[in-house]
Scaffold this motif. Sequence first.
Motif, PDB file in Angstrom:
ATOM      1  N   ILE A 245      12.437  -0.120   3.179  1.00  0.00           N
ATOM      2  CA  ILE A 245      12.068  -0.827   1.956  1.00  0.00           C
ATOM      3  C   ILE A 245      12.721  -0.117   0.776  1.00  0.00           C
ATOM      4  O   ILE A 245      12.557   1.092   0.622  1.00  0.00           O
ATOM      5  CB  ILE A 245      10.542  -0.800   1.730  1.00  0.00           C
ATOM      6  N   VAL A 246      13.451  -0.872  -0.003  1.00  0.00           N
ATOM      7  CA  VAL A 246      13.998  -0.352  -1.255  1.00  0.00           C
ATOM      8  C   VAL A 246      13.191  -0.997  -2.365  1.00  0.00           C
ATOM      9  O   VAL A 246      13.073  -2.217  -2.396  1.00  0.00           O
ATOM     10  CB  VAL A 246      15.482  -0.726  -1.394  1.00  0.00           C
ATOM     11  N   TYR A 247      12.596  -0.181  -3.203  1.00  0.00           N
ATOM     12  CA  TYR A 247      11.733  -0.797  -4.204  1.00  0.00           C
ATOM     13  C   TYR A 247      12.013  -0.250  -5.588  1.00  0.00           C
ATOM     14  O   TYR A 247      12.593   0.829  -5.753  1.00  0.00           O
ATOM     15  CB  TYR A 247      10.265  -0.597  -3.835  1.00  0.00           C
ATOM     16  N   ARG A 248      11.612  -1.001  -6.562  1.00  0.00           N
ATOM     17  CA  ARG A 248      11.849  -0.610  -7.935  1.00  0.00           C
ATOM     18  C   ARG A 248      10.773  -1.262  -8.782  1.00  0.00           C
ATOM     19  O   ARG A 248      10.390  -2.391  -8.543  1.00  0.00           O
ATOM     20  CB  ARG A 248      13.228  -1.113  -8.355  1.00  0.00           C
ATOM     21  N   ARG A 249      10.308  -0.525  -9.747  1.00  0.00           N
ATOM     22  CA  ARG A 249       9.239  -1.078 -10.564  1.00  0.00           C
ATOM     23  C   ARG A 249       9.746  -1.439 -11.952  1.00  0.00           C
ATOM     24  O   ARG A 249      10.474  -0.668 -12.573  1.00  0.00           O
ATOM     25  CB  ARG A 249       8.094  -0.083 -10.688  1.00  0.00           C
ATOM     26  N   TYR A 250       9.354  -2.590 -12.400  1.00  0.00           N
ATOM     27  CA  TYR A 250       9.625  -2.998 -13.768  1.00  0.00           C
ATOM     28  C   TYR A 250       8.287  -3.336 -14.403  1.00  0.00           C
ATOM     29  O   TYR A 250       7.615  -4.257 -13.956  1.00  0.00           O
ATOM     30  CB  TYR A 250      10.536  -4.217 -13.799  1.00  0.00           C
ATOM     31  N   ALA A 251       7.921  -2.595 -15.411  1.00  0.00           N
ATOM     32  CA  ALA A 251       6.618  -2.774 -16.025  1.00  0.00           C
ATOM     33  C   ALA A 251       5.568  -2.799 -14.919  1.00  0.00           C
ATOM     34  O   ALA A 251       5.513  -1.903 -14.099  1.00  0.00           O
ATOM     35  CB  ALA A 251       6.591  -4.032 -16.869  1.00  0.00           C
ATOM     36  N   SER A 252       4.809  -3.871 -14.851  1.00  0.00           N
ATOM     37  CA  SER A 252       3.725  -3.888 -13.869  1.00  0.00           C
ATOM     38  C   SER A 252       4.163  -4.461 -12.535  1.00  0.00           C
ATOM     39  O   SER A 252       3.385  -4.539 -11.596  1.00  0.00           O
ATOM     40  CB  SER A 252       2.577  -4.722 -14.411  1.00  0.00           C
ATOM     41  N   LEU A 253       5.416  -4.875 -12.475  1.00  0.00           N
ATOM     42  CA  LEU A 253       5.840  -5.624 -11.299  1.00  0.00           C
ATOM     43  C   LEU A 253       6.750  -4.796 -10.388  1.00  0.00           C
ATOM     44  O   LEU A 253       7.718  -4.194 -10.846  1.00  0.00           O
ATOM     45  CB  LEU A 253       6.577  -6.885 -11.756  1.00  0.00           C
ATOM     46  N   PHE A 254       6.412  -4.793  -9.106  1.00  0.00           N
ATOM     47  CA  PHE A 254       7.246  -4.093  -8.130  1.00  0.00           C
ATOM     48  C   PHE A 254       8.158  -5.108  -7.447  1.00  0.00           C
ATOM     49  O   PHE A 254       7.718  -6.182  -7.053  1.00  0.00           O
ATOM     50  CB  PHE A 254       6.391  -3.434  -7.053  1.00  0.00           C
ATOM     51  N   PHE A 255       9.403  -4.725  -7.308  1.00  0.00           N
ATOM     52  CA  PHE A 255      10.343  -5.519  -6.526  1.00  0.00           C
ATOM     53  C   PHE A 255      10.599  -4.756  -5.243  1.00  0.00           C
ATOM     54  O   PHE A 255      11.041  -3.609  -5.270  1.00  0.00           O
ATOM     55  CB  PHE A 255      11.660  -5.710  -7.286  1.00  0.00           C
ATOM     56  N   LEU A 256      10.310  -5.382  -4.134  1.00  0.00           N
ATOM     57  CA  LEU A 256      10.488  -4.703  -2.851  1.00  0.00           C
ATOM     58  C   LEU A 256      11.463  -5.507  -2.008  1.00  0.00           C
ATOM     59  O   LEU A 256      11.270  -6.699  -1.804  1.00  0.00           O
ATOM     60  CB  LEU A 256       9.157  -4.602  -2.119  1.00  0.00           C
ATOM     61  N   VAL A 257      12.487  -4.833  -1.552  1.00  0.00           N
ATOM     62  CA  VAL A 257      13.454  -5.511  -0.699  1.00  0.00           C
ATOM     63  C   VAL A 257      13.482  -4.806   0.653  1.00  0.00           C
ATOM     64  O   VAL A 257      13.717  -3.605   0.726  1.00  0.00           O
ATOM     65  CB  VAL A 257      14.859  -5.492  -1.345  1.00  0.00           C
ATOM     66  N   GLY A 258      13.218  -5.567   1.682  1.00  0.00           N
ATOM     67  CA  GLY A 258      13.266  -5.003   3.035  1.00  0.00           C
ATOM     68  C   GLY A 258      14.657  -5.194   3.611  1.00  0.00           C
ATOM     69  O   GLY A 258      15.177  -6.305   3.615  1.00  0.00           O
ATOM     70  N   VAL A 259      15.263  -4.111   4.061  1.00  0.00           N
ATOM     71  CA  VAL A 259      16.610  -4.216   4.618  1.00  0.00           C
ATOM     72  C   VAL A 259      16.630  -3.571   5.997  1.00  0.00           C
ATOM     73  O   VAL A 259      15.695  -2.877   6.381  1.00  0.00           O
ATOM     74  CB  VAL A 259      17.651  -3.515   3.725  1.00  0.00           C
ATOM     75  N   ASP A 260      17.710  -3.814   6.722  1.00  0.00           N
ATOM     76  CA  ASP A 260      17.824  -3.115   7.996  1.00  0.00           C
ATOM     77  C   ASP A 260      18.577  -1.808   7.784  1.00  0.00           C
ATOM     78  O   ASP A 260      18.964  -1.471   6.669  1.00  0.00           O
ATOM     79  CB  ASP A 260      18.464  -4.001   9.071  1.00  0.00           C
ATOM     80  N   ASN A 261      18.804  -1.111   8.858  1.00  0.00           N
ATOM     81  CA  ASN A 261      19.235   0.277   8.717  1.00  0.00           C
ATOM     82  C   ASN A 261      20.630   0.478   8.156  1.00  0.00           C
ATOM     83  O   ASN A 261      20.933   1.525   7.601  1.00  0.00           O
ATOM     84  CB  ASN A 261      19.120   0.983  10.070  1.00  0.00           C
TER      85      ASN A 261
ATOM     86  N   ARG B  21       0.832  -1.196   0.000  1.00  0.00           N
ATOM     87  CA  ARG B  21       0.000   0.000   0.000  1.00  0.00           C
ATOM     88  C   ARG B  21       0.873   1.256   0.000  1.00  0.00           C
ATOM     89  O   ARG B  21       0.662   2.193  -0.745  1.00  0.00           O
ATOM     90  CB  ARG B  21      -0.867  -0.009   1.256  1.00  0.00           C
ATOM     91  N   LYS B  22       1.879   1.230   0.849  1.00  0.00           N
ATOM     92  CA  LYS B  22       2.745   2.387   1.005  1.00  0.00           C
ATOM     93  C   LYS B  22       3.543   2.661  -0.271  1.00  0.00           C
ATOM     94  O   LYS B  22       3.633   3.796  -0.722  1.00  0.00           O
ATOM     95  CB  LYS B  22       3.712   2.127   2.164  1.00  0.00           C
ATOM     96  N   CYS B  23       4.133   1.615  -0.807  1.00  0.00           N
ATOM     97  CA  CYS B  23       5.041   1.805  -1.945  1.00  0.00           C
ATOM     98  C   CYS B  23       4.273   2.119  -3.227  1.00  0.00           C
ATOM     99  O   CYS B  23       4.711   2.926  -4.037  1.00  0.00           O
ATOM    100  CB  CYS B  23       5.907   0.577  -2.154  1.00  0.00           C
ATOM    101  N   LEU B  24       3.156   1.443  -3.399  1.00  0.00           N
ATOM    102  CA  LEU B  24       2.429   1.648  -4.641  1.00  0.00           C
ATOM    103  C   LEU B  24       1.810   3.036  -4.722  1.00  0.00           C
ATOM    104  O   LEU B  24       1.493   3.526  -5.801  1.00  0.00           O
ATOM    105  CB  LEU B  24       1.333   0.576  -4.802  1.00  0.00           C
ATOM    106  N   ALA B  25       1.685   3.664  -3.564  1.00  0.00           N
ATOM    107  CA  ALA B  25       1.070   4.995  -3.572  1.00  0.00           C
ATOM    108  C   ALA B  25       2.083   6.079  -3.925  1.00  0.00           C
ATOM    109  O   ALA B  25       1.720   7.230  -4.095  1.00  0.00           O
ATOM    110  CB  ALA B  25       0.462   5.281  -2.208  1.00  0.00           C
ATOM    111  N   ARG B  26       3.335   5.698  -4.042  1.00  0.00           N
ATOM    112  CA  ARG B  26       4.360   6.721  -4.279  1.00  0.00           C
ATOM    113  C   ARG B  26       4.501   7.029  -5.759  1.00  0.00           C
ATOM    114  O   ARG B  26       4.278   6.185  -6.608  1.00  0.00           O
ATOM    115  CB  ARG B  26       5.691   6.267  -3.700  1.00  0.00           C
ATOM    116  N   SER B  27       4.894   8.247  -6.015  1.00  0.00           N
ATOM    117  CA  SER B  27       5.036   8.644  -7.415  1.00  0.00           C
ATOM    118  C   SER B  27       6.444   8.327  -7.896  1.00  0.00           C
ATOM    119  O   SER B  27       7.328   7.991  -7.118  1.00  0.00           O
ATOM    120  CB  SER B  27       4.770  10.132  -7.559  1.00  0.00           C
TER     121      SER B  27
END
Lengths: 1077, 143
Positions: free
Chosen positions: B58-74, B38-44
């Motif tokens: 969360i570090v995320y990146r979109r490719y076409a319709s697919l979001f890749f989300l990687v959760g990392v620590d600080n 919800r959080k990531c998809l709402a971002r521009s």
Amino acid sequence: MEQLKTLGRELAMGSHGQSKEFLDLIKSIGEARSKAEEDRIVLREIETLKRRINDADTPKRKMKEYIIRLLYVEMLGHDASFGYIHAVKMTHDDALLLKRTGYLAVTLFLSDDHDLIILIVNTIQKDLASDNYLVVCAALNAVCRLINEETIPAVLPRVVDLLNHSKDAVRKKAVMALHRFYQKSPSSVSHLLTNFRKRLCDNDPGVMGASLCPLFNLVSDDANSYKDLVVSFVNILKQVAEHRLPKTYDYHQMPAPFIQVKMLKILALLGSGDKQASGHMYTVLGDIIRKSDSMTNIGNAVLYECICCVASIYPNSNLLDSAADVIAKFLKSDSHNLKYMGIDALGRLIKLSPHIAEQHQLAVIDCLEIIQCLLYFMFSYAICKSNQMMISVTEFLLFSSGLDKKLPEADGGGWAAKDWNSRDPDDSLKRKTFELLYKMTKSSNVEVIVDRMIDYMISISDDHYKTYIASRCVELAEQFAPSNHWFIQTMNKVFEHAGDLVNIKVAHNLMRLIAEGFGEDDDAADSQLRSSAVESYLRIIGEPKLPSVFLQVICWVLGEYGTADGKYSASYISGKLCDIAEAYSNDEDVKAYAISALMKIYAFEVAAKRNVDILPECQSLIEELLASHSTDLQQRAYELQALIGLGAQAVESIMPRDASCEDIESASSNGGCYDNDSDKDGDTNLVVIVLAATMEVVSKVLATMVKVVVVTIAIVVDKNLSFLNDYVQQSLERGAQSYIPEDERIGTGNMNNFRSHDHNESLQHGLRFEAYEVPKAPVQPKATPVSFASSADTVPVPEALSSRETRHISSLGLTSEAGSSELKLRLDGVQKKWGRPTYSSPTSSASDSYSTSQKPTNGATQVDSATAVNSKVRDSYDSRKMQVEINPEKQKLAASLFGASTKPEKRSSTSHKVPKSNADGSQGSKAAVVPNELAVEKTIHQPPPDLLDMGELAVTTAPPSVDPFQQLEGLLDPSINSGIAHNVGGTTNAPDIMGLYSESTGSGGYSIPVSGDNVNFLSELSNAAVKATSGETTMTPLPQSIKGPNAKDSLDKDALVRQMGVNPSSQNPNLFSDLLG
Amino acid sequence: MGIRFVLMVNKQGQTRLAQYYEYLTLEERRALEGEIVRKCLARSDYQCSFVEHRKYKIVYRRYASLFFLVGVDNEENELAILEFIHLLVETMDRHFGNVCELDIMFHLEKVHFMLEEMVVNGCIVETNKANILAPIQLMDKSS
């Protein structure tokens, strides 16, 4: 046609033979248009699987498919535990693919303490010994996920052997398995840590890279033991940076960047605060910073890591300068990602002490000012408020003009402001910026920063983060407040908007500040401060829905200082207080504060010999509280009532004006204001009142008896009431009876007479002064509030007061009785029941805590009752001591079990050579990478390789802020649907793709969030551009200009997939969009 | 432990792949995925690719319709993680050829195998595409 489809499907799926059922499942999940639909599909699937999976005849291939379908079930959020056992069984299979699938499923399904793990350990052991290295690898994967502390010994020897396996893939995974063991239980592998050093020098770069992971953990746990590796790390890093690793490790022309990043992290740890170690690193760091390509993401990632390293190790001015340059570049970048990294990196540089910064003539100072400007702009503070800021802005402009094109001053401000404000507000960036701001707050800029923080705090709704920001505001304000007036205003704002989220201590601090003033002897300023506080509170009271904590502060301040400057009349203030109590009538704390404040107001009036006229609403409030269910409120109301009836002098001594911090020593230990905590300080308060009440009474009516009471009071709370000494002395001189210890107090039974006669029961509980002949079970002090409440209703005020006091006496009397040894056994039972081994009984715990907490004021007033309590105290003390004695033993045991942290033996660094670019044939086969450079250059003028090619859909249709789940729900409604990138039917589809395509070609100006992605295109560039078109070639002939040589391949593949029955004209065309398109 | 999880989620919020490097119960996963997506998809697209959520970044990146989300620590390098995502996509692309969402769905286990080669114990251990794909190709051949 049907035949063709089947044929195509088989072709497409190769010989893996996924069944039509599986394909249909994937297809329906892929085309599901709402969460509800997806759930329906999965639930149906669960039923099917439950039926089929237990069938003994299921062929193995089929079983593999079932397992993958189970993966789907869990991935989509449903429980698949019914099939776990089959996944476990599959790990036993001989076929590699099945075995690995089984392991995969098990690692995804089970936690490492699941019951089924025990069934797998044996298989893992067997597989670790397999001849097939792929089987060994599969088992090692499972080891990394499933082996827990208890099962480590079962596989450890085998894993250690594998560290020297001939296959690098196995060595790599064995290293990681050991790493996992280290994470799970450091002591289990403490004797094996040298292996990580050995593997750092492995011939294979992959194994070397993997060994960095455990080494990172080891170094962060104990950097000193690994200082000898600094030179090796530096050498390896140098070789990596010089392209000495095989080309296959390159990523976007960057040599093994992920290894570089990891190395830099380790070096940062090793060089931290170590001048000598840091000295080795300077050259290589400088080289990397110089060489790194700041046009690519990965180059910037390495640069960022360099900055982190530079900021962490012993400072070097050259490096710091170049780090500052890089940061400036990051900050000025258009990419929010780089800005984010820049802000973070700046925060790290700022951590260096100003001393070092000066010594090294840091550019950081410049950066600080830049960032201040940025912030001003960011918050649209285009107009500079002070000269100082003006200077900073000028410097900022100078700075930017030095690196960038020259900007006229006026424009410059506009430019920067535009830069930050015209874009979408980026919450991640803001948070990061506040993080940085927090680090660089000084007393000179605290006002601006905290102001902005508060504005931001008000604007966000995330409670978790709001709390965080609020506490930071408070912290900064407390630390740097330029004036008390500002501090109070700031705190008011924080309380007003986040009062329920801040720590109650903050409120106490605020009250103390107002009470103590500046701490200097500037009474005028202090009273001015208080007046301004009072005024601001009177203004704020009108706001609806104030947080409870804030109201407590308001009530306290109004009570204490509301009438102090004579500006407001007592009736005005008391009216306001009543309003508060009424408006928040279900908040007892607030009411308690309000009634106490009222009492103070009236007390000051009485003391000033003015006529107290109680407003009708106050009267009704008091009456209401007199009958309150809360004993605390009731007590306060009675106190108030008692107080009003007293003479001016008595009142004056009970409630001295503006003395909240001064007179009562014991209270000051409780936060400075004796009544700022409604629960704990109630007793102190009470005692004061009771004392006053009794003083009156003493002289008039019940001289002797009450004197006893008074004296007893003094004894009861002796540690508290050192201020009573004088009075006691006086009374004694006037002929009062001296204190009689409880155990001798048989003669005082006549106390009972003065209680009203029909309170037999309460007599038993509440007032029992004669010692028990034989020790009996103590009367539970618990019962006393009841008796108090009942008697209080009917007895006249002074009496009520004294009876309330006796409650304390009796409970204390109990304490002393409990001290006798016979009772101890019985109390032990209580102790067990209460589960508090430290304390033998509730009473003793009370006395115990009394004696400890009151120590500071203890001094000379130690009276007999304390000694009576003593034995008991000693009891509990003994038991506590016992516990203390046990602890070290336990600790020793624990230490021997877990803690035996044998230090890894130092090992002189060995030959740390990394193989120079292995002229292996294996790398030669990767020729595909080579043409890239050409391809990249060729396409550099084409639209940026569009990772976001479907993004245009979002741009043109659904606003990004639409909740995806709502979208899903909305999908059921066809009309909304078509608006949101779901094309139904092939006819609408084709134009859509067309539109997409044309948009992506014409989107040169479309800014991608991550700059420098042009180079990303590597190996797929040639056919990437075709992607958008390929799906639909048959229906929509598209311009072929940028089609690469691989177009045919992709067309073939696409045709096959479509024949399979899933095709782009079906409900979710997105499924076909090429990710790298 | 740098990487805590890897998620692939499409634009409709449907999970396509989920790999956690610390154990979470089914309910925890479901809740976490819902919130994050919800959080990531709402971002521009202009906003930066890093979002903080609870204890994760969360570090995320979109490719076409697919979001890749990687959760990392600080303590993780966000830009490097961003490129790690790209490396993963490139690797998939090399294996599948013009990889699309459907490829991932049909070959879920293979994508998992790739991830298993690349990330162990939450650390990136392999970035050499040839090394990542070798076992998968061998398995394909042998079966």
